[in-house]
Design a protein around this motif. Structure first.
Motif, PDB file in Angstrom:
ATOM      1  N   MET A 188      -7.851 -33.504 -12.430  1.00 25.81           N
ATOM      2  CA  MET A 188      -6.586 -32.777 -12.446  1.00 25.81           C
ATOM      3  C   MET A 188      -6.807 -31.354 -11.976  1.00 25.81           C
ATOM      4  N   ASP A 189      -5.702 -30.618 -11.870  1.00 24.89           N
ATOM      5  CA  ASP A 189      -5.778 -29.185 -11.626  1.00 24.89           C
ATOM      6  C   ASP A 189      -6.290 -28.499 -12.896  1.00 24.89           C
ATOM      7  N   PRO A 190      -6.695 -27.235 -12.811  1.00 19.60           N
ATOM      8  CA  PRO A 190      -7.235 -26.559 -13.995  1.00 19.60           C
ATOM      9  C   PRO A 190      -6.314 -26.687 -15.204  1.00 19.60           C
ATOM     10  N   ILE A 191      -6.843 -27.197 -16.293  1.00 22.24           N
ATOM     11  CA  ILE A 191      -6.017 -27.504 -17.463  1.00 22.24           C
ATOM     12  C   ILE A 191      -5.410 -26.249 -18.069  1.00 22.24           C
ATOM     13  N   GLU A 192      -6.075 -25.107 -17.880  1.00 29.06           N
ATOM     14  CA  GLU A 192      -5.546 -23.866 -18.451  1.00 29.06           C
ATOM     15  C   GLU A 192      -4.313 -23.370 -17.709  1.00 29.06           C
ATOM     16  N   GLN A 193      -4.030 -23.962 -16.543  1.00 28.65           N
ATOM     17  CA  GLN A 193      -2.897 -23.506 -15.745  1.00 28.65           C
ATOM     18  C   GLN A 193      -1.676 -24.427 -15.829  1.00 28.65           C
ATOM     19  N   VAL A 194      -1.733 -25.493 -16.628  1.00 32.88           N
ATOM     20  CA  VAL A 194      -0.611 -26.434 -16.658  1.00 32.88           C
ATOM     21  C   VAL A 194       0.614 -25.790 -17.304  1.00 32.88           C
ATOM     22  N   ASN A 195       1.775 -26.290 -16.914  1.00 30.37           N
ATOM     23  CA  ASN A 195       3.024 -25.910 -17.570  1.00 30.37           C
ATOM     24  C   ASN A 195       3.183 -26.826 -18.778  1.00 30.37           C
ATOM     25  N   LEU A 196       2.830 -26.328 -19.926  1.00 28.93           N
ATOM     26  CA  LEU A 196       2.692 -27.174 -21.104  1.00 28.93           C
ATOM     27  C   LEU A 196       4.009 -27.831 -21.524  1.00 28.93           C
ATOM     28  N   LYS A 197       5.131 -27.222 -21.170  1.00 27.40           N
ATOM     29  CA  LYS A 197       6.421 -27.783 -21.577  1.00 27.40           C
ATOM     30  C   LYS A 197       6.794 -29.036 -20.796  1.00 27.40           C
ATOM     31  N   LYS A 198       6.225 -29.207 -19.598  1.00 26.36           N
ATOM     32  CA  LYS A 198       6.707 -30.300 -18.751  1.00 26.36           C
ATOM     33  C   LYS A 198       5.606 -31.110 -18.086  1.00 26.36           C
ATOM     34  N   ASP A 199       4.356 -30.831 -18.379  1.00 24.11           N
ATOM     35  CA  ASP A 199       3.274 -31.472 -17.637  1.00 24.11           C
ATOM     36  C   ASP A 199       3.081 -32.925 -18.079  1.00 24.11           C
ATOM     37  N   SER A 200       3.207 -33.846 -17.137  1.00 22.24           N
ATOM     38  CA  SER A 200       3.080 -35.271 -17.446  1.00 22.24           C
ATOM     39  C   SER A 200       1.633 -35.666 -17.711  1.00 22.24           C
ATOM     40  N   THR A 201       0.682 -34.999 -17.063  1.00 20.72           N
ATOM     41  CA  THR A 201      -0.725 -35.319 -17.312  1.00 20.72           C
ATOM     42  C   THR A 201      -1.089 -35.030 -18.757  1.00 20.72           C
ATOM     43  N   MET A 202      -0.581 -33.940 -19.308  1.00 21.89           N
ATOM     44  CA  MET A 202      -0.852 -33.649 -20.717  1.00 21.89           C
ATOM     45  C   MET A 202      -0.274 -34.733 -21.612  1.00 21.89           C
ATOM     46  N   ALA A 203       0.891 -35.259 -21.267  1.00 18.82           N
ATOM     47  CA  ALA A 203       1.464 -36.359 -22.058  1.00 18.82           C
ATOM     48  C   ALA A 203       0.510 -37.554 -22.056  1.00 18.82           C
TER      49      ALA A 203
END
Length: 316
Positions: free
Chosen positions: A7-22
C-alpha cells in the motif's frame, strides 16, 4: 492466515474513508497476522520474490491506529494472501511491482487482485469489452476521429486512460471553443489515446460505485453525486456520497460482468455505473467500503475476508 498488504505509506491514509484500513481492521478482528510492505521494498533475488516487510498491528482507534515493527527480508510466498492496494498512478513502477508479485504467485502466494489482470485490465479500456453496457465510446489519439465523434454526439465526456479521482475529465460540446486545445492536451498532441463517451445526463443522480467480491455484488452501492455545478461525481472531486440499495438493473449489469472478473482472478472490483451504463471497471485499489458501511451498517471487508478464508477459487 498470514496477510501482506502492499500500500501507500500507512501514516498518510485518510483514516475516515480509507478502504485498505477497513480490510486491515477486518483481518485483525478475524485473527490474521499482518505484514506491511511499500512498493519500493519489493524485490527479486535469485529468481525468488521478497520484500522488506514490517510486522503490522492495527487498531480501530483514530488516535493510534497502527504500529509497525522492524523491516526484515521475507519471502512474499510465505504469506497466504497478498493485498495489492497501491493507489494509482498506474506507472512503470506499478507494472514492475506486478511482475514481482507475479513471481510470488508462481511460488504459491494468492495476490488480490491477480497481477497479470492488474496489468491487462486498464480501468477505462476493460469496460469497452462490454459495449452493450456502455454509451457510444471511442478510444483514439486522432483528433479527426475525436472531433467527428463530438460532432455526432454533440455532448461528450473526454478523459485520459490513466486518470483517477476524476482528474483530467472534460465535458465538450460540439460548438465549444476549446475542443482543439483540450484534445491536444489530453492526447499529448495526438501521441496518446484518450477516451470519449457520449455524455450521460443521469450523472446528476450520481455515479454509482458497485463493489464486487469474487463475482458477487455487495447489496449496496455508493452514488457519488456531483456538487456545485461539477460534471464529476468522484469523491476526490467534491462529490457527495450517498449509499443506496442496488437496483434490478444494477444487479443485471453485475451479473453480466461477473464471469469475466472471476475468470481473470479479479476478486475485489468496483464497477462505475451512471444511469444504466458502465463507464469504468476499477481493479487496482477500489474504494467506497467505508461510506457504504457507515450508512448501511455493513462490513464489506469482513465479507471479503470470508471469501479469502474459504480458499482460492478454482477459476483463479
Amino acid at each position: 492466515m498470514r496477510v501482506l498488504v502492499v500500500m501507500d505509506p500507512i501514516e498518510q491514509v485518510n483514516l475516515k474513508k480509507d478502504s485498505t484500513m477497513a480490510m486491515l481492521w477486518a483481518a485483525a478482528r478475524r485473527g490474521h497476522q499482518l505484514g506491511y510492505v511499500l512498493q519500493q521494498d519489493l524485490y527479486i533475488d535469485q529468481g525468488k520474490a521478497f520484500g522488506l516487510i514490517a510486522p503490522l498491528a492495527v487498531f480501530e482507534n483514530t488516535e493510534h491506529y497502527y504500529t509497525l515493527g522492524e523491516k526484515q527480508a521475507q519471502s512474499l510466498a510465505s504469506f497466504d494472501v497478498i493485498l495489492m492496494r497501491k493507489d494509482p498512478p498506474f506507472d512503470m513502477n506499478f507494472v514492475y511491482s506486478t511482475y514481482i508479485l507475479e513471481q510470488a504467485e508462481r511460488e504459491g502466494a494468492w495476490v488480490i487482485n491477480k497481477s497479470q489482470s492488474l496489468r491487462d485490465c486498464n480501468e477505462k479500456l476493460f469496460a469497452t469489452q462490454f459495449p452493450e453496457l456502455q454509451v457510444p465510446t471511442l478510444v483514439s489519439s486522432q483528433q479527426s476521429l475525436l472531433r467527428a465523434f463530438i460532432d455526432k454526439h454533440q455532448d461528450v465526456i473526454v478523459k485520459p486512460l490513466d486518470g483517477m479521482g476524476g482528474m483530467g475529465i472534460f465535458r465538450l460540446f460540439h460548438d465549444g471553443p476549446n475542443i482543439g486545445s483540450t484534445l491536444e492536451m489530453l492526447s499529448q498532441n495526438g501521441q496518446q489515446p484518450i477516451m470519449a463517451q457520449r455524455y450521460i445526463p443521469e450523472i446528476v443522480d450520481g455515479d454509482k460505485r458497485i463493489l464486487m467480491i469474487n463475482g458477487e455484488p455487495v447489496p449496496y452501492c455508493l452514488a457519488r453525486i456531483p456538487q456545485n455545478g461539477e460534471v464529476r461525481g468522484n469523491l476526490a472531486a467534491g462529490g457527495l456520497g450517498e449509499a443506496r440499495p442496488l437496483t434490478d438493473k444494477d444487479r443485471e449489469i453485475a451479473s453480466k460482468v461477473a464471469p469475466y472478473l472471476k475468470e481473470k482472478g479479479l476478486v475485489f472490483v468496483g464497477l462505475d455505473v451512471i444511469g444504466e451504463y458502465v463507464t469504468e471497471i476499477n481493479v487496482t485499489s477500489p474504494t467506497c467500503i467505508r461510506e457504504i458501511d457507515k450508512q448501511f451498517g455493513t462490513s464489506i471487508a469482513d465479507d471479503l475476508f470470508a471469501v479469502l478464508e474459504a480458499g482460492r477459487p478454482k477459476t483463479v
